[in-house]
Design a protein around this motif. Structure first.
Motif, PDB file in Angstrom:
ATOM      1  N   ALA A 209      43.449 -60.454  52.360  1.00 40.27           N
ATOM      2  CA  ALA A 209      42.599 -59.891  52.960  1.00 40.27           C
ATOM      3  C   ALA A 209      43.797 -58.792  53.947  1.00 40.27           C
ATOM      4  O   ALA A 209      43.558 -57.178  54.178  1.00 40.27           O
ATOM      5  N   ALA A 210      44.538 -59.144  54.324  1.00 38.64           N
ATOM      6  CA  ALA A 210      45.703 -58.139  55.089  1.00 38.64           C
ATOM      7  C   ALA A 210      46.264 -57.101  54.407  1.00 38.64           C
ATOM      8  O   ALA A 210      46.325 -55.574  54.875  1.00 38.64           O
ATOM      9  N   LEU A 211      46.826 -57.386  53.411  1.00 43.21           N
ATOM     10  CA  LEU A 211      47.229 -56.648  52.610  1.00 43.21           C
ATOM     11  C   LEU A 211      46.522 -55.563  51.985  1.00 43.21           C
ATOM     12  O   LEU A 211      46.529 -54.486  51.771  1.00 43.21           O
ATOM     13  N   THR A 212      45.086 -55.795  51.343  1.00 40.34           N
ATOM     14  CA  THR A 212      44.195 -55.116  51.397  1.00 40.34           C
ATOM     15  C   THR A 212      43.687 -53.694  52.252  1.00 40.34           C
ATOM     16  O   THR A 212      43.272 -52.604  51.670  1.00 40.34           O
ATOM     17  N   THR A 213      43.726 -54.812  53.269  1.00 40.02           N
ATOM     18  CA  THR A 213      43.886 -53.439  54.744  1.00 40.02           C
ATOM     19  C   THR A 213      45.040 -52.465  54.645  1.00 40.02           C
ATOM     20  O   THR A 213      44.095 -50.837  54.979  1.00 40.02           O
ATOM     21  N   VAL A 214      45.760 -52.629  54.304  1.00 38.79           N
ATOM     22  CA  VAL A 214      47.361 -51.656  54.542  1.00 38.79           C
ATOM     23  C   VAL A 214      47.354 -50.468  53.058  1.00 38.79           C
ATOM     24  O   VAL A 214      47.026 -49.749  53.957  1.00 38.79           O
ATOM     25  N   VAL A 215      46.637 -51.594  51.861  1.00 44.24           N
ATOM     26  CA  VAL A 215      46.878 -50.449  51.490  1.00 44.24           C
ATOM     27  C   VAL A 215      45.445 -49.509  51.363  1.00 44.24           C
ATOM     28  O   VAL A 215      45.886 -48.372  51.233  1.00 44.24           O
ATOM     29  N   VAL A 216      44.755 -49.885  51.210  1.00 44.23           N
ATOM     30  CA  VAL A 216      43.661 -49.249  51.989  1.00 44.23           C
ATOM     31  C   VAL A 216      43.404 -48.182  52.755  1.00 44.23           C
ATOM     32  O   VAL A 216      43.650 -47.071  52.951  1.00 44.23           O
ATOM     33  N   ALA A 217      44.551 -48.137  54.046  1.00 46.09           N
ATOM     34  CA  ALA A 217      45.341 -47.497  55.044  1.00 46.09           C
ATOM     35  C   ALA A 217      45.757 -45.791  54.274  1.00 46.09           C
ATOM     36  O   ALA A 217      46.200 -45.391  54.695  1.00 46.09           O
ATOM     37  N   ILE A 218      47.053 -46.973  52.943  1.00 46.19           N
ATOM     38  CA  ILE A 218      47.847 -45.890  52.366  1.00 46.19           C
ATOM     39  C   ILE A 218      47.487 -44.865  51.993  1.00 46.19           C
ATOM     40  O   ILE A 218      47.778 -43.873  51.639  1.00 46.19           O
ATOM     41  N   LEU A 219      46.108 -45.502  51.418  1.00 51.33           N
ATOM     42  CA  LEU A 219      45.268 -44.436  50.607  1.00 51.33           C
ATOM     43  C   LEU A 219      44.562 -43.416  50.723  1.00 51.33           C
ATOM     44  O   LEU A 219      44.459 -42.178  50.895  1.00 51.33           O
ATOM     45  N   VAL A 220      44.134 -43.938  52.442  1.00 47.68           N
ATOM     46  CA  VAL A 220      43.343 -42.623  52.912  1.00 47.68           C
ATOM     47  C   VAL A 220      44.925 -41.526  53.280  1.00 47.68           C
ATOM     48  O   VAL A 220      44.098 -40.571  53.588  1.00 47.68           O
ATOM     49  N   ALA A 221      45.362 -41.827  53.855  1.00 48.48           N
ATOM     50  CA  ALA A 221      46.751 -40.984  54.627  1.00 48.48           C
ATOM     51  C   ALA A 221      47.288 -40.558  53.954  1.00 48.48           C
ATOM     52  O   ALA A 221      46.926 -39.232  53.478  1.00 48.48           O
ATOM     53  N   CYS A 222      47.171 -40.638  52.515  1.00 51.80           N
ATOM     54  CA  CYS A 222      47.349 -39.851  51.386  1.00 51.80           C
ATOM     55  C   CYS A 222      46.290 -39.006  50.897  1.00 51.80           C
ATOM     56  O   CYS A 222      46.189 -37.607  50.641  1.00 51.80           O
ATOM     57  N   THR A 223      45.316 -39.147  50.706  1.00 48.81           N
ATOM     58  CA  THR A 223      43.926 -38.362  50.196  1.00 48.81           C
ATOM     59  C   THR A 223      44.218 -37.169  51.740  1.00 48.81           C
ATOM     60  O   THR A 223      43.964 -36.414  50.984  1.00 48.81           O
ATOM     61  N   GLY A 224      44.244 -38.192  52.594  1.00 50.98           N
ATOM     62  CA  GLY A 224      43.708 -36.728  54.081  1.00 50.98           C
ATOM     63  C   GLY A 224      45.191 -35.876  53.661  1.00 50.98           C
ATOM     64  O   GLY A 224      45.503 -34.629  53.821  1.00 50.98           O
ATOM     65  N   LEU A 225      46.762 -36.439  53.759  1.00 48.00           N
ATOM     66  CA  LEU A 225      48.112 -35.612  52.761  1.00 48.00           C
ATOM     67  C   LEU A 225      47.452 -34.513  52.572  1.00 48.00           C
ATOM     68  O   LEU A 225      47.384 -33.306  51.580  1.00 48.00           O
ATOM     69  N   MET A 226      46.449 -34.674  51.154  1.00 53.19           N
ATOM     70  CA  MET A 226      46.141 -33.838  50.157  1.00 53.19           C
ATOM     71  C   MET A 226      45.011 -32.833  50.260  1.00 53.19           C
ATOM     72  O   MET A 226      45.595 -31.585  49.584  1.00 53.19           O
ATOM     73  N   PHE A 227      44.090 -33.355  51.507  1.00 49.63           N
ATOM     74  CA  PHE A 227      43.578 -32.387  51.220  1.00 49.63           C
ATOM     75  C   PHE A 227      44.092 -31.623  52.362  1.00 49.63           C
ATOM     76  O   PHE A 227      43.535 -30.200  52.735  1.00 49.63           O
ATOM     77  N   ALA A 228      45.011 -31.837  53.341  1.00 45.42           N
ATOM     78  CA  ALA A 228      45.629 -31.019  54.148  1.00 45.42           C
ATOM     79  C   ALA A 228      46.385 -29.756  54.110  1.00 45.42           C
ATOM     80  O   ALA A 228      46.327 -28.791  53.866  1.00 45.42           O
ATOM     81  N   PHE A 229      47.220 -30.154  52.961  1.00 39.49           N
ATOM     82  CA  PHE A 229      48.435 -29.060  51.900  1.00 39.49           C
ATOM     83  C   PHE A 229      47.551 -28.248  51.182  1.00 39.49           C
ATOM     84  O   PHE A 229      47.841 -27.150  50.864  1.00 39.49           O
ATOM     85  N   THR A 230      46.149 -28.941  50.703  1.00 42.49           N
ATOM     86  CA  THR A 230      45.223 -27.997  49.496  1.00 42.49           C
ATOM     87  C   THR A 230      44.179 -27.741  49.527  1.00 42.49           C
ATOM     88  O   THR A 230      43.510 -26.586  49.101  1.00 42.49           O
ATOM     89  N   LYS A 231      43.982 -28.108  51.484  1.00 43.45           N
ATOM     90  CA  LYS A 231      42.873 -27.398  51.933  1.00 43.45           C
ATOM     91  C   LYS A 231      41.155 -27.810  50.997  1.00 43.45           C
ATOM     92  O   LYS A 231      40.343 -26.678  50.673  1.00 43.45           O
ATOM     93  N   GLY A 232      41.504 -29.446  50.742  1.00 48.10           N
ATOM     94  CA  GLY A 232      40.560 -29.764  49.973  1.00 48.10           C
ATOM     95  C   GLY A 232      40.150 -28.833  48.474  1.00 48.10           C
ATOM     96  O   GLY A 232      39.354 -29.040  47.614  1.00 48.10           O
ATOM     97  N   GLY A 233      41.344 -28.588  47.754  1.00 48.22           N
ATOM     98  CA  GLY A 233      40.983 -27.878  46.768  1.00 48.22           C
ATOM     99  C   GLY A 233      40.907 -26.153  46.371  1.00 48.22           C
ATOM    100  O   GLY A 233      39.940 -25.622  45.472  1.00 48.22           O
ATOM    101  N   ARG A 234      40.384 -25.329  47.834  1.00 45.57           N
ATOM    102  CA  ARG A 234      39.475 -24.178  47.598  1.00 45.57           C
ATOM    103  C   ARG A 234      40.389 -23.796  46.928  1.00 45.57           C
ATOM    104  O   ARG A 234      41.722 -23.696  47.578  1.00 45.57           O
ATOM    105  N   PHE A 235      39.813 -22.079  46.313  1.00 43.35           N
ATOM    106  CA  PHE A 235      41.078 -21.483  46.090  1.00 43.35           C
ATOM    107  C   PHE A 235      40.914 -20.557  47.159  1.00 43.35           C
ATOM    108  O   PHE A 235      41.620 -18.832  46.700  1.00 43.35           O
ATOM    109  N   ASP A 236      40.240 -20.169  47.805  1.00 42.41           N
ATOM    110  CA  ASP A 236      39.829 -18.779  48.825  1.00 42.41           C
ATOM    111  C   ASP A 236      41.889 -19.184  49.989  1.00 42.41           C
ATOM    112  O   ASP A 236      42.854 -19.593  49.823  1.00 42.41           O
ATOM    113  N   GLU A 237      41.984 -17.662  50.109  1.00 51.85           N
ATOM    114  CA  GLU A 237      44.047 -17.220  50.626  1.00 51.85           C
ATOM    115  C   GLU A 237      43.898 -17.284  52.540  1.00 51.85           C
ATOM    116  O   GLU A 237      44.004 -17.463  53.051  1.00 51.85           O
ATOM    117  N   ASP A 238      42.408 -18.046  52.389  1.00 50.93           N
ATOM    118  CA  ASP A 238      42.463 -18.070  54.527  1.00 50.93           C
ATOM    119  C   ASP A 238      42.912 -18.954  54.819  1.00 50.93           C
ATOM    120  O   ASP A 238      42.731 -20.170  53.983  1.00 50.93           O
TER     121      ASP A 238
END
Length: 318
Positions: free
Chosen positions: A289-318
């Motif tokens: 269970a502890a391993l699962t929580t850590v893996v989920v936390a890593i996954l959420v962090a990676c997803t958040g970084l992808m959202f931040a660097f790509t602006k959620g996939g938006r194609f606008d330049e703003d």
């Protein structure tokens, strides 16, 4: 002199005031219909995803054996991870698999979507053929590929025999097992990702491509400056969904369990498979269970970084 008088006018009938129609407005009815459609799926996510996650987070603070005995240990399960060499090895295997599988699957699926976006004779059969592997159970997929790749007697070994490669063990060689696993995973998901990307391509206005072609843009330039910017939201969804599936999805456990069970020499032991072993082989439910929580936390962090660097996939330049 005769005078005429106008006949008395009839009293005008009073128009009754329109009363507001009883019942809900159209906007509210549509909102209720949307909530009704979302309710079953939301309830399923709440019961089968959210609630188990909360329970797993609580169990992570206990030492639980196979007989259901609970002993509070605080953060001990998390402290054990620092010295767990097999955990770090499985994380390395998972990271290697993700950074290899996700881009290859995306490129192959995008190429297939571009290939089948135009209508031609038999297009329905072609799309169905590419999508067919995704509707087959992963257990069946694993058994089929295991039959094809069995050492010296498999169909692939016989096909490679004229090239002197009949003795190659794709699933039994540590240096080849993970790459073989990646190839099978790409073959399995490419049809699904192709359809998602194809839906995004259908939303790209044809007028923009025609205007770019009239202006003298080459095929590569039309893809780079017209198609690709408009496909960023769909591409972002595919990449995020593919990353989550590669870490915690069915192909991260079912496929590798059927093909190699983490071998040879732990070369294909993903973190999900390691969590399964801790929980159901060694009865370390709290540690799992502890391993699962850590893996989920890593996954959420990676997803958040992808959202931040790509602006959620938006194609606008703003």
């Amino acid at each position: 002199m005769v005078t005429t008088t106008a006949p008395p006018s009839k009293p005008s009938a009073k128009v009754p005031a329109q009363r507001p129609k009883a019942g809900l407005s159209r906007k509210r009815r549509e909102a209720l219909a949307a909530y009704a459609f979302l309710a079953p799926d939301s309830l399923g996510l709440l019961i089968f995803v959210a609630l188990p996650m909360v329970l797993a987070f609580g169990v992570a603070f206990f030492k639980v054996d196979g007989f259901g005995n609970y002993q509070y240990v605080g953060l001990d399960n998390y402290m054990l991870m620092a010295g767990d060499d097999q955990l770090w090895a499985s994380l390395k295997v998972t990271a290697t698999y993700v950074v290899t599988f996700v881009p290859i699957a995306f490129v192959v699926s995008f190429a297939l979507a571009m290939l089948v976006r135009n209508h031609f004779r038999g297009i329905g059969w072609v799309r169905s053929a590419f999508f067919l592997p995704h509707v087959v159970s992963l257990v069946v997929v694993g058994l089929i590929w295991q039959f094809l790749l069995v050492d010296k007697r498999g169909a692939l070994s016989k096909l490679l025999a004229p090239f002197g490669l009949s003795d190659v063990s794709f699933l039994g060689t540590p240096s080849l097992a993970l790459g073989t696993y990646v190839v099978i995973s790409v073959w399995f998901v490419m049809g699904y990702q192709m359809l998602v990307l194809l839906a995004g391509l259908k939303d790209v206005p044809k007028e923009l491509e025609d205007a770019a072609e009239i202006d003298g843009a080459s095929t590569l330039q039309r893809f780079r400056f017209v198609i690709w910017p408009l496909m960023r939201p769909t591409s972002f969804f595919v990449v995020v969904n593919s990353t989550i599936g590669a870490v915690t999805g069915l192909q991260a456990f079912d496929l590798v369990y059927v093909l190699t069970k983490g071998g040879p020499a732990r070369a294909t032991s993903t973190v999900v498979l390691y969590i399964y072993e801790q929980a159901f082989t060694f009865n370390n439910m709290g540690y799992a269970a502890a391993l699962t929580t850590v893996v989920v936390a890593i996954l959420v962090a990676c997803t958040g970084l992808m959202f931040a660097f790509t602006k959620g996939g938006r194609f606008d330049e703003d």
